[in-house]
Design a protein around this motif. Structure first.
Motif, PDB file in Angstrom:
ATOM      1  N   TYR A   1       2.063   5.104  -0.421  1.00  0.00           N
ATOM      2  CA  TYR A   1       1.475   6.413  -0.177  1.00  0.00           C
ATOM      3  C   TYR A   1       2.409   7.436  -0.820  1.00  0.00           C
ATOM      4  CZ  TYR A   1      -0.649  10.294   2.378  1.00  0.00           C
ATOM      5  OH  TYR A   1      -1.286  11.457   2.718  1.00  0.00           O
ATOM      6  N   LEU A  28       1.020   2.016   5.818  1.00  0.00           N
ATOM      7  CA  LEU A  28       1.185   2.528   4.454  1.00  0.00           C
ATOM      8  C   LEU A  28       2.685   2.644   4.182  1.00  0.00           C
ATOM      9  CD1 LEU A  28      -1.484   5.371   4.541  1.00  0.00           C
ATOM     10  CD2 LEU A  28      -1.529   3.437   2.959  1.00  0.00           C
ATOM     11  N   ILE A  46       2.996   7.812   9.058  1.00  0.00           N
ATOM     12  CA  ILE A  46       2.344   7.170   7.905  1.00  0.00           C
ATOM     13  C   ILE A  46       2.921   5.767   7.718  1.00  0.00           C
ATOM     14  CG2 ILE A  46       2.002   7.314   5.393  1.00  0.00           C
ATOM     15  CD1 ILE A  46       2.151  10.422   5.716  1.00  0.00           C
ATOM     16  N   ASN A  67       0.816  -1.214   0.000  1.00  0.00           N
ATOM     17  CA  ASN A  67       0.000   0.000   0.000  1.00  0.00           C
ATOM     18  C   ASN A  67       0.850   1.264   0.000  1.00  0.00           C
ATOM     19  OD1 ASN A  67      -2.461  -1.424   0.054  1.00  0.00           O
ATOM     20  ND2 ASN A  67      -2.272  -1.698   2.273  1.00  0.00           N
TER      21      ASN A  67
END
Ligand code: IP8
Length: 250
Positions: A96, A125, A120, A94
């Protein structure tokens, strides 16, 4: 947390303008999937960003460069970044996306923003950023190397480990025989310059790796064509590559 730089020479074909090494990127993404630790990915410009930077004579020095060049370099980095993001997504990671403008002001990192990147990463992520053409101020711009981004992030976030993924086994003491340096404590070796790299190629990488290791973190140079070596580096196993031992680990 670990910081990983995917060098331009491993993700793109430096011999051919605007060409990516899709299979290699996918293989890298597959091995990154096996890392069970928060990570931040930085990638270089390779035959995208560097190709255009050379064409428009843009460098790391802050100057009034051709605005057309700035626009085109930036656009090419978005294109390369999208290919990396797509590959990560396809391999069930995932990402970002974080262009460096999100945490840089002029040529300085914004500490508060950088610390946010750690949050984050810790959420699961994977922040992905890259070297880019950046606004400096007073109509000046400059090329920010992904290697420099590694140092900015490492200084503020102090990751457990920094890995530079290369298209070579590591740093060689002799380019002809490709004699590998397993551990480097000082810049004792003359490194030949690569004319294709406006940010300084291997010399810049070694400089940044030394800076990071001097503030305490281990830095590894690893061959991305053998992605299992990245996993070994992460798992503290013996592997082929170059180590810049962090001061706190001596
Ligand atoms: O390949 C430079 O990043 P690097 C990016 O990490 C550009 O030095 C735009 C040439």
């Amino acid at each position: 947390m670990i910081l990983i730089k995917l060098g331009g020479s491993i993700i793109t074909n430096k011999e051919k303008p605007l060409s990516v090494r899709r299979k290699t990127i996918n293989k890298l993404a597959k091995s990154l999937k096996k890392i069970n630790e928060p990570m931040i990915i930085v990638h270089g410009g390779g035959s995208y960003g560097h190709y255009w930077s050379v064409k428009y004579n843009m460098h790391t020095k802050e100057k009034k460069y051709d605005l057309r060049g700035v626009a085109i370099v930036k656009n090419s980095m978005i294109e390369l970044n999208k290919i990396i993001l797509d590959s990560l997504l396809k391999n069930k990671l995932n990402p970002y996306c974080l262009p460096p403008t999100d945490f840089m002001s002029g040529n300085k990192p914004i500490s508060k923003k950088v610390k946010e990147i750690e949050k984050i990463a810790k959420s699961g992520l994977i922040p992905v950023t890259y070297g880019d053409a950046l606004w400096y101020g007073q109509k000046k711009t400059y090329i920010l190397s992904g290697d420099k981004v590694m140092t900015h992030l490492a200084k503020i976030l102090r990751p457990r480990l920094c890995i530079f993924v290369l298209n070579e086994d590591g740093l060689y003491s002799d380019l002809k025989s490709k004699k590998l340096i397993y551990e480097l404590r000082d810049k004792r070796y003359l490194i030949s310059e690569n004319k294709m790299d406006v940010t300084g190629g291997m010399t810049r990488k070694v400089e940044e790796a030394l800076k990071i290791s001097k503030i305490g973190m281990n830095v590894f140079f690893v061959n991305g064509n053998k992605p299992e070596r990245i996993l070994k580096a992460v798992r503290n196993r013996k592997f082929k590559g170059t180590l810049f031992r962090g001061k706190r680990n001596v």
